[in-house]
Design a protein around this motif. Structure first.
Motif, PDB file in Angstrom:
ATOM      1  N   GLN A  13      81.560  30.012  69.703  1.00  0.00           N
ATOM      2  CA  GLN A  13      81.165  28.643  69.369  1.00  0.00           C
ATOM      3  C   GLN A  13      81.757  28.166  68.040  1.00  0.00           C
ATOM      4  OE1 GLN A  13      76.859  27.912  69.805  1.00  0.00           O
ATOM      5  NE2 GLN A  13      76.749  29.664  71.170  1.00  0.00           N
ATOM      6  N   LEU A  14      81.821  29.070  67.047  1.00  0.00           N
ATOM      7  CA  LEU A  14      82.220  28.652  65.697  1.00  0.00           C
ATOM      8  C   LEU A  14      83.575  29.188  65.251  1.00  0.00           C
ATOM      9  CD1 LEU A  14      78.781  29.098  63.860  1.00  0.00           C
ATOM     10  CD2 LEU A  14      79.752  27.024  64.877  1.00  0.00           C
ATOM     11  N   GLY A  15      84.168  30.094  66.008  1.00  0.00           N
ATOM     12  CA  GLY A  15      85.492  30.608  65.657  1.00  0.00           C
ATOM     13  C   GLY A  15      85.493  31.362  64.341  1.00  0.00           C
ATOM     14  N   TYR A  16      86.457  31.033  63.480  1.00  0.00           N
ATOM     15  CA  TYR A  16      86.599  31.728  62.193  1.00  0.00           C
ATOM     16  C   TYR A  16      85.375  31.519  61.297  1.00  0.00           C
ATOM     17  CZ  TYR A  16      91.484  32.019  63.647  1.00  0.00           C
ATOM     18  OH  TYR A  16      92.618  32.277  64.342  1.00  0.00           O
ATOM     19  N   LEU A  17      84.808  30.331  61.358  1.00  0.00           N
ATOM     20  CA  LEU A  17      83.598  30.068  60.576  1.00  0.00           C
ATOM     21  C   LEU A  17      82.465  30.996  61.022  1.00  0.00           C
ATOM     22  CD1 LEU A  17      82.032  28.400  58.501  1.00  0.00           C
ATOM     23  CD2 LEU A  17      81.534  26.739  60.323  1.00  0.00           C
ATOM     24  N   GLY A  18      82.361  31.235  62.307  1.00  0.00           N
ATOM     25  CA  GLY A  18      81.350  32.148  62.826  1.00  0.00           C
ATOM     26  C   GLY A  18      81.559  33.565  62.337  1.00  0.00           C
ATOM     27  N   ILE A  19      82.812  34.015  62.279  1.00  0.00           N
ATOM     28  CA  ILE A  19      83.120  35.359  61.774  1.00  0.00           C
ATOM     29  C   ILE A  19      82.709  35.476  60.314  1.00  0.00           C
ATOM     30  CG2 ILE A  19      84.983  36.993  61.266  1.00  0.00           C
ATOM     31  CD1 ILE A  19      86.496  35.770  63.664  1.00  0.00           C
ATOM     32  N   ALA A  20      83.080  34.459  59.513  1.00  0.00           N
ATOM     33  CA  ALA A  20      82.712  34.471  58.094  1.00  0.00           C
ATOM     34  C   ALA A  20      81.198  34.489  57.920  1.00  0.00           C
ATOM     35  CB  ALA A  20      83.313  33.256  57.389  1.00  0.00           C
ATOM     36  N   LEU A  21      80.496  33.687  58.715  1.00  0.00           N
ATOM     37  CA  LEU A  21      79.037  33.624  58.642  1.00  0.00           C
ATOM     38  C   LEU A  21      78.418  34.970  59.015  1.00  0.00           C
ATOM     39  CD1 LEU A  21      76.332  32.122  58.385  1.00  0.00           C
ATOM     40  CD2 LEU A  21      76.618  31.401  60.772  1.00  0.00           C
ATOM     41  N   LEU A  22      78.908  35.587  60.071  1.00  0.00           N
ATOM     42  CA  LEU A  22      78.369  36.871  60.522  1.00  0.00           C
ATOM     43  C   LEU A  22      78.623  37.968  59.497  1.00  0.00           C
ATOM     44  CD1 LEU A  22      79.425  36.678  64.279  1.00  0.00           C
ATOM     45  CD2 LEU A  22      77.076  36.730  63.409  1.00  0.00           C
ATOM     46  N   MET A  23      79.793  37.959  58.872  1.00  0.00           N
ATOM     47  CA  MET A  23      80.095  38.974  57.858  1.00  0.00           C
ATOM     48  C   MET A  23      79.281  38.745  56.593  1.00  0.00           C
ATOM     49  SD  MET A  23      81.995  41.306  59.040  1.00  0.00           S
ATOM     50  CE  MET A  23      82.706  42.127  57.605  1.00  0.00           C
ATOM     51  N   PHE A  24      78.972  37.490  56.302  1.00  0.00           N
ATOM     52  CA  PHE A  24      78.050  37.203  55.196  1.00  0.00           C
ATOM     53  C   PHE A  24      76.690  37.819  55.493  1.00  0.00           C
ATOM     54  CE2 PHE A  24      74.764  34.736  53.141  1.00  0.00           C
ATOM     55  CZ  PHE A  24      75.247  34.537  51.855  1.00  0.00           C
ATOM     56  N   LEU A  25      76.205  37.601  56.715  1.00  0.00           N
ATOM     57  CA  LEU A  25      74.911  38.154  57.116  1.00  0.00           C
ATOM     58  C   LEU A  25      74.940  39.676  57.145  1.00  0.00           C
ATOM     59  CD1 LEU A  25      73.943  35.682  59.996  1.00  0.00           C
ATOM     60  CD2 LEU A  25      73.033  35.755  57.663  1.00  0.00           C
ATOM     61  N   ASP A  26      76.079  40.261  57.499  1.00  0.00           N
ATOM     62  CA  ASP A  26      76.207  41.721  57.528  1.00  0.00           C
ATOM     63  C   ASP A  26      75.899  42.321  56.168  1.00  0.00           C
ATOM     64  OD1 ASP A  26      77.284  44.456  58.099  1.00  0.00           O
ATOM     65  OD2 ASP A  26      78.924  43.761  56.820  1.00  0.00           O
ATOM     66  N   ASN A  27      76.331  41.654  55.111  1.00  0.00           N
ATOM     67  CA  ASN A  27      76.113  42.165  53.756  1.00  0.00           C
ATOM     68  C   ASN A  27      74.704  41.900  53.255  1.00  0.00           C
ATOM     69  OD1 ASN A  27      78.912  43.003  52.196  1.00  0.00           O
ATOM     70  ND2 ASN A  27      79.257  41.655  53.923  1.00  0.00           N
ATOM     71  N   VAL A  28      74.104  40.818  53.723  1.00  0.00           N
ATOM     72  CA  VAL A  28      72.767  40.458  53.270  1.00  0.00           C
ATOM     73  C   VAL A  28      71.690  41.023  54.192  1.00  0.00           C
ATOM     74  CG1 VAL A  28      71.218  38.513  52.801  1.00  0.00           C
ATOM     75  CG2 VAL A  28      73.634  38.357  52.189  1.00  0.00           C
ATOM     76  N   PRO A  33      75.713  44.614  62.025  1.00  0.00           N
ATOM     77  CA  PRO A  33      76.771  45.496  61.511  1.00  0.00           C
ATOM     78  C   PRO A  33      78.186  44.947  61.671  1.00  0.00           C
ATOM     79  CG  PRO A  33      76.057  46.266  63.654  1.00  0.00           C
ATOM     80  CD  PRO A  33      75.242  45.024  63.343  1.00  0.00           C
ATOM     81  N   SER A  34      78.990  45.155  60.642  1.00  0.00           N
ATOM     82  CA  SER A  34      80.396  44.755  60.713  1.00  0.00           C
ATOM     83  C   SER A  34      81.145  45.575  61.750  1.00  0.00           C
ATOM     84  CB  SER A  34      81.061  44.921  59.343  1.00  0.00           C
ATOM     85  OG  SER A  34      81.006  46.282  58.917  1.00  0.00           O
ATOM     86  N   GLU A  35      80.609  46.764  62.094  1.00  0.00           N
ATOM     87  CA  GLU A  35      81.243  47.614  63.093  1.00  0.00           C
ATOM     88  C   GLU A  35      81.184  47.003  64.491  1.00  0.00           C
ATOM     89  OE1 GLU A  35      79.178  48.563  60.806  1.00  0.00           O
ATOM     90  OE2 GLU A  35      80.175  50.126  59.643  1.00  0.00           O
ATOM     91  N   ILE A  36      80.384  45.968  64.668  1.00  0.00           N
ATOM     92  CA  ILE A  36      80.380  45.211  65.919  1.00  0.00           C
ATOM     93  C   ILE A  36      81.125  43.896  65.731  1.00  0.00           C
ATOM     94  CG2 ILE A  36      78.947  44.000  67.614  1.00  0.00           C
ATOM     95  CD1 ILE A  36      76.787  46.055  67.193  1.00  0.00           C
ATOM     96  N   ILE A  37      80.906  43.248  64.588  1.00  0.00           N
ATOM     97  CA  ILE A  37      81.477  41.915  64.348  1.00  0.00           C
ATOM     98  C   ILE A  37      82.999  41.931  64.361  1.00  0.00           C
ATOM     99  CG2 ILE A  37      81.638  39.993  62.714  1.00  0.00           C
ATOM    100  CD1 ILE A  37      78.883  40.974  61.611  1.00  0.00           C
ATOM    101  N   MET A  38      83.597  42.741  63.485  1.00  0.00           N
ATOM    102  CA  MET A  38      85.047  42.696  63.316  1.00  0.00           C
ATOM    103  C   MET A  38      85.823  43.240  64.514  1.00  0.00           C
ATOM    104  SD  MET A  38      85.426  40.945  60.685  1.00  0.00           S
ATOM    105  CE  MET A  38      87.213  41.014  60.827  1.00  0.00           C
ATOM    106  N   PRO A  39      85.397  44.344  65.134  1.00  0.00           N
ATOM    107  CA  PRO A  39      86.116  44.770  66.341  1.00  0.00           C
ATOM    108  C   PRO A  39      86.035  43.733  67.463  1.00  0.00           C
ATOM    109  CG  PRO A  39      84.876  46.603  65.457  1.00  0.00           C
ATOM    110  CD  PRO A  39      84.450  45.381  64.695  1.00  0.00           C
ATOM    111  N   SER A  40      84.880  43.066  67.604  1.00  0.00           N
ATOM    112  CA  SER A  40      84.747  42.021  68.614  1.00  0.00           C
ATOM    113  C   SER A  40      85.687  40.863  68.310  1.00  0.00           C
ATOM    114  CB  SER A  40      83.298  41.514  68.664  1.00  0.00           C
ATOM    115  OG  SER A  40      82.407  42.545  69.034  1.00  0.00           O
ATOM    116  N   ALA A  41      85.780  40.517  67.025  1.00  0.00           N
ATOM    117  CA  ALA A  41      86.704  39.450  66.618  1.00  0.00           C
ATOM    118  C   ALA A  41      88.149  39.873  66.837  1.00  0.00           C
ATOM    119  CB  ALA A  41      86.467  39.092  65.153  1.00  0.00           C
ATOM    120  N   GLY A  42      88.439  41.137  66.531  1.00  0.00           N
ATOM    121  CA  GLY A  42      89.791  41.651  66.754  1.00  0.00           C
ATOM    122  C   GLY A  42      90.165  41.629  68.222  1.00  0.00           C
TER     123      GLY A  42
END
Length: 204
Positions: A13-28, A33-42
């Motif tokens: 739905q949000l593309g790159y903005l969604g990835i940035a938002l999810l990685m922000f949430l991963d840290n907070v 987990p980024s181990e799901i977010i980034m591989p899915s984006a890749g």
């Protein structure tokens, strides 16, 4: 809808903005987990929906924005106030004041290099930014080490998803082995630092 499906739907739905938002949430919010977010984006990039470079940049941006935010919290507020806040609300973020105290101890004993390696260890990357701020580590140095660790880890995760996204079992094996290697490196680094300090004490 499980966590992986929710993450994928946000990115669709949000593309790159969604990835940035999810990685922000991963840290907070460590349970995301980024181990799901980034591989899915890749993997999405490998299907032509996104570009690999764009995925990496978006992931790094979200992660570093969260790191700066948590650093600011640690820098601005008194230790007692931070621990009171975590005692009251930390359960909603799956963070305990004892964990922050341990991270602060690691930071004070093992130096700024723990920030670099901490960005590549699950859960630790969510905790290390606050102690860095509490210790008043220079912001530029914190962001420098954070950026190095974040770029390496985010690029690795995105590339794994890009090249091996269709083989979930192989991806899990890669993550397991790499995490073990990073932990061993951190343990060896800590041991080396302790050994050097003991040598200095003996000489003095």
């Amino acid at each position: 809808m499980n966590l992986t499906e929710w993450i994928i739907s946000i990115m669709e739905q949000l593309g790159y903005l969604g990835i940035a938002l999810l990685m922000f949430l991963d840290n907070v919010f460590p349970p995301i987990p980024s181990e799901i977010i980034m591989p899915s984006a890749g993997y999405s990039a490998s299907q032509g929906q996104l570009t690999l470079l764009g995925v990496i940049i978006a992931g790094c941006f979200g992660s570093l924005l969260a790191a700066a935010f948590l650093y600011w919290i640690g820098y601005q507020f008194k230790h007692e106030g931070i621990f009171r806040f975590i005692d009251r609300y930390g359960k909603y973020l799956f963070i305990k004041s004892e964990d922050v105290k341990k991270s602060l101890g690691w930071f004070e004993h093992y130096g700024h290099r723990i920030v670099f390696f901490g960005r590549m260890i699950p859960a630790v990357r969510s905790l290390i930014s606050i102690p860095a701020g509490m210790s008043h580590m220079p912001f530029w140095k914190f962001m420098f080490y954070s950026s190095l660790g974040t770029i390496i880890w985010t690029t690795f995760l995105a590339c794994v998803g890009f090249y091996f996204g269709e083989n979930q079992q192989l991806m899990q094996q890669i993550f397991s082995k790499v995490s073990d290697v990073i932990i061993v490196i951190v343990v060896l680094l800590i041991g080396w630092i302790v050994y050097r300090r003991q040598l200095r004490k003996m000489k003095n």
